[in-house]
Design a protein around this motif. Structure first.
Motif, PDB file in Angstrom:
ATOM      1  N   THR A   1      65.092  51.680  30.006  1.00 53.76           N
ATOM      2  CA  THR A   1      65.923  52.460  29.096  1.00 53.76           C
ATOM      3  C   THR A   1      67.376  52.033  29.241  1.00 53.76           C
ATOM      4  O   THR A   1      67.919  52.015  30.351  1.00 53.76           O
ATOM      5  CB  THR A   1      65.786  53.956  29.384  1.00 53.76           C
ATOM      6  OG1 THR A   1      64.439  54.365  29.121  1.00 53.76           O
ATOM      7  CG2 THR A   1      66.730  54.768  28.500  1.00 53.76           C
TER       8      THR A   1
ATOM      9  N   ARG B   1      71.083  53.053  28.041  1.00 54.98           N
ATOM     10  CA  ARG B   1      71.893  54.123  27.464  1.00 54.98           C
ATOM     11  C   ARG B   1      73.266  53.564  27.115  1.00 54.98           C
ATOM     12  O   ARG B   1      73.942  53.011  27.975  1.00 54.98           O
ATOM     13  CB  ARG B   1      72.020  55.284  28.448  1.00 54.98           C
ATOM     14  CG  ARG B   1      70.692  55.968  28.732  1.00 54.98           C
ATOM     15  CD  ARG B   1      70.796  57.025  29.808  1.00 54.98           C
ATOM     16  NE  ARG B   1      69.494  57.636  30.070  1.00 54.98           N
ATOM     17  CZ  ARG B   1      69.183  58.315  31.169  1.00 54.98           C
ATOM     18  NH1 ARG B   1      70.097  58.479  32.124  1.00 54.98           N
ATOM     19  NH2 ARG B   1      67.984  58.833  31.327  1.00 54.98           N
TER      20      ARG B   1
ATOM     21  N   GLU C   1      70.397  55.707  22.802  1.00 57.44           N
ATOM     22  CA  GLU C   1      69.498  55.263  23.871  1.00 57.44           C
ATOM     23  C   GLU C   1      68.375  54.419  23.288  1.00 57.44           C
ATOM     24  O   GLU C   1      67.822  54.733  22.239  1.00 57.44           O
ATOM     25  CB  GLU C   1      68.934  56.500  24.576  1.00 57.44           C
ATOM     26  CG  GLU C   1      68.054  56.223  25.761  1.00 57.44           C
ATOM     27  CD  GLU C   1      67.626  57.509  26.443  1.00 57.44           C
ATOM     28  OE1 GLU C   1      66.419  57.834  26.368  1.00 57.44           O
ATOM     29  OE2 GLU C   1      68.490  58.195  27.045  1.00 57.44           O
ATOM     30  N   THR C   2      68.053  53.316  23.991  1.00 59.27           N
ATOM     31  CA  THR C   2      66.975  52.427  23.572  1.00 59.27           C
ATOM     32  C   THR C   2      66.065  52.171  24.762  1.00 59.27           C
ATOM     33  O   THR C   2      66.550  51.935  25.872  1.00 59.27           O
ATOM     34  CB  THR C   2      67.523  51.078  23.067  1.00 59.27           C
ATOM     35  OG1 THR C   2      68.413  51.303  21.975  1.00 59.27           O
ATOM     36  CG2 THR C   2      66.397  50.161  22.626  1.00 59.27           C
ATOM     37  N   THR C   3      64.767  52.208  24.546  1.00 54.48           N
ATOM     38  CA  THR C   3      63.815  51.859  25.603  1.00 54.48           C
ATOM     39  C   THR C   3      63.051  50.615  25.182  1.00 54.48           C
ATOM     40  O   THR C   3      62.434  50.591  24.109  1.00 54.48           O
ATOM     41  CB  THR C   3      62.848  53.012  25.887  1.00 54.48           C
ATOM     42  OG1 THR C   3      63.591  54.143  26.368  1.00 54.48           O
ATOM     43  CG2 THR C   3      61.829  52.604  26.955  1.00 54.48           C
TER      44      THR C   3
ATOM     45  N   VAL D   1      66.523  52.638  34.480  1.00 51.78           N
ATOM     46  CA  VAL D   1      67.609  53.053  33.599  1.00 51.78           C
ATOM     47  C   VAL D   1      68.845  52.197  33.854  1.00 51.78           C
ATOM     48  O   VAL D   1      69.223  51.949  35.005  1.00 51.78           O
ATOM     49  CB  VAL D   1      67.973  54.539  33.809  1.00 51.78           C
ATOM     50  CG1 VAL D   1      69.160  54.934  32.924  1.00 51.78           C
ATOM     51  CG2 VAL D   1      66.774  55.432  33.514  1.00 51.78           C
TER      52      VAL D   1
ATOM     53  N   VAL E   1      72.953  51.933  32.251  1.00 50.35           N
ATOM     54  CA  VAL E   1      73.957  52.558  31.391  1.00 50.35           C
ATOM     55  C   VAL E   1      75.028  51.519  31.082  1.00 50.35           C
ATOM     56  O   VAL E   1      75.602  50.925  32.000  1.00 50.35           O
ATOM     57  CB  VAL E   1      74.593  53.787  32.068  1.00 50.35           C
ATOM     58  CG1 VAL E   1      75.661  54.403  31.169  1.00 50.35           C
ATOM     59  CG2 VAL E   1      73.520  54.812  32.415  1.00 50.35           C
TER      60      VAL E   1
END
Length: 327
Positions: free
Chosen positions: A44, A46, A51-53, A142, A144
């Motif tokens: 993911t 952010r 947000e994109t997975t 994750v 960011v």
């Protein structure tokens, strides 16, 4: 072109997700809990705008099957992890014969300037990237990225100099993925300028956001003096600001600003190592080679090693101890 991103952390994860969602063939290389999380639920990303997975192949190494001949290896591990990564991938077989080191381009999207000569010892075709990409990786699965409107600016060129069709093809894919990706014949000049900008990373990792301006100025002044003595050209702050303009600004993600530099993140995650020996340590090395004192950078280097050894949390190094190291 197919991309294997060796190190799916803050930089590699952002590049990988952006390329993957732009339709490029991407494989991520990760380890431990981060690899498990990517395999289970994807990676993911952010960003300020959402947000994109990304869900796709994630591995911990080359595997037994030969790599396709149109593969580009993108090295995004921290500098202290470069040597084992190069050793792991250099002899990976390539479809049609030969090894990765012989046949595939290797792109070094990393801080510091020691990765490129290390890569060229093994790989015949090395391309350097100057990374301006404000991103954070603290949680498995994750990443960011605070860059806005573009996630980052990635100058690319051949090492040690020049540019070729590979640089232009990779730059085109990065541009399609949302990055600003200038092709530069003098990419190492940009990387040395970025090195100077990164010298404050260790101070911020040790002391937190409240770093005295005179300390930041001191480590940079030593760096500039060393590069001048060594005859190494570099960009300056004005040129870098003009280049980025309003293309890569910082925006909060989920209401939060970026936590800290890549060095700060290594301490915060308890990674067991930091890149200070390849940032401040590069200035110390050049200073010793060219007879230029570098006490401030040496102090940061020593302080960072102690912080790792004693597991001192990011931003909490005793200021009095750092002042003693500074003399």
């Amino acid at each position: 072109m197919r991309y294997v991103i060796i190190g799916a952390g803050a930089v590699g994860g952002t590049i990988g997700v952006q390329l993957g969602t732009a339709g490029r063939d991407v494989t991520l290389v990760a380890r431990g809990a981060h690899l498990a999380a990517i395999r289970e639920r994807g990676l993911t990303l952010r960003r300020p705008q959402g947000e994109t997975t990304w869900r796709g192949p994630a591995v911990d190494g080359p595997g037994e099957r030969p790599l396709p001949a149109d593969t580009v290896l993108v090295l995004t591990v921290k500098s202290q992890d470069t040597a084992p990564a190069l050793a792991t991938w250099a002899d990976a077989p390539v479809a049609g014969g030969g090894t990765a080191a012989e046949r595939l381009p290797l792109v070094t999207a990393q801080n510091g300037v020691a990765n490129e000569p290390a890569a060229l010892r093994l790989f015949a075709d090395v391309h350097a990237v100057c990374v301006w990409l404000p991103a954070t990786h603290l949680e498995p699965g994750v990443v960011v990225a605070n860059g806005h409107p573009h996630p980052g600016m990635l100058h690319i060129g051949r090492y040690p100099s020049g540019s070729d069709d590979t640089d232009r093809a990779v730059a085109a894919d990065l541009t399609a993925a949302g990055f600003v990706a200038p092709v530069r014949d003098d990419v190492m000049r940009w990387k040395y300028g970025k090195l100077l900008a990164n010298l404050g990373n260790g101070l911020q990792a040790l002391l937190g956001a409240d770093v005295p301006g005179d300390l930041s100025d001191r480590v940079r002044a030593e760096g500039e003096a060393v590069l001048a003595a060594a005859g190494i050209p570099h960009t300056d702050r004005a040129e870098e600001v003009a280049e980025r303009g309003d293309l890569v600004g910082h925006r909060p993600v989920g209401g939060e600003e970026r936590s800290g530099s890549s060095t700060w993140q290594s301490l915060a995650r308890g990674a067991g190592s930091t890149e200070a020996d390849h940032l401040n340590g590069e200035i110390v090395l050049l200073g010793r080679l060219h007879g230029v004192p570098t006490p401030a950078n040496a102090a940061v280097q020593l302080g960072m090693r102690r912080a790792v050894r004693e597991r001192i949390p990011a931003g909490t190094f005793p200021r009095a101890d750092l002042e003693r190291l500074l003399g």
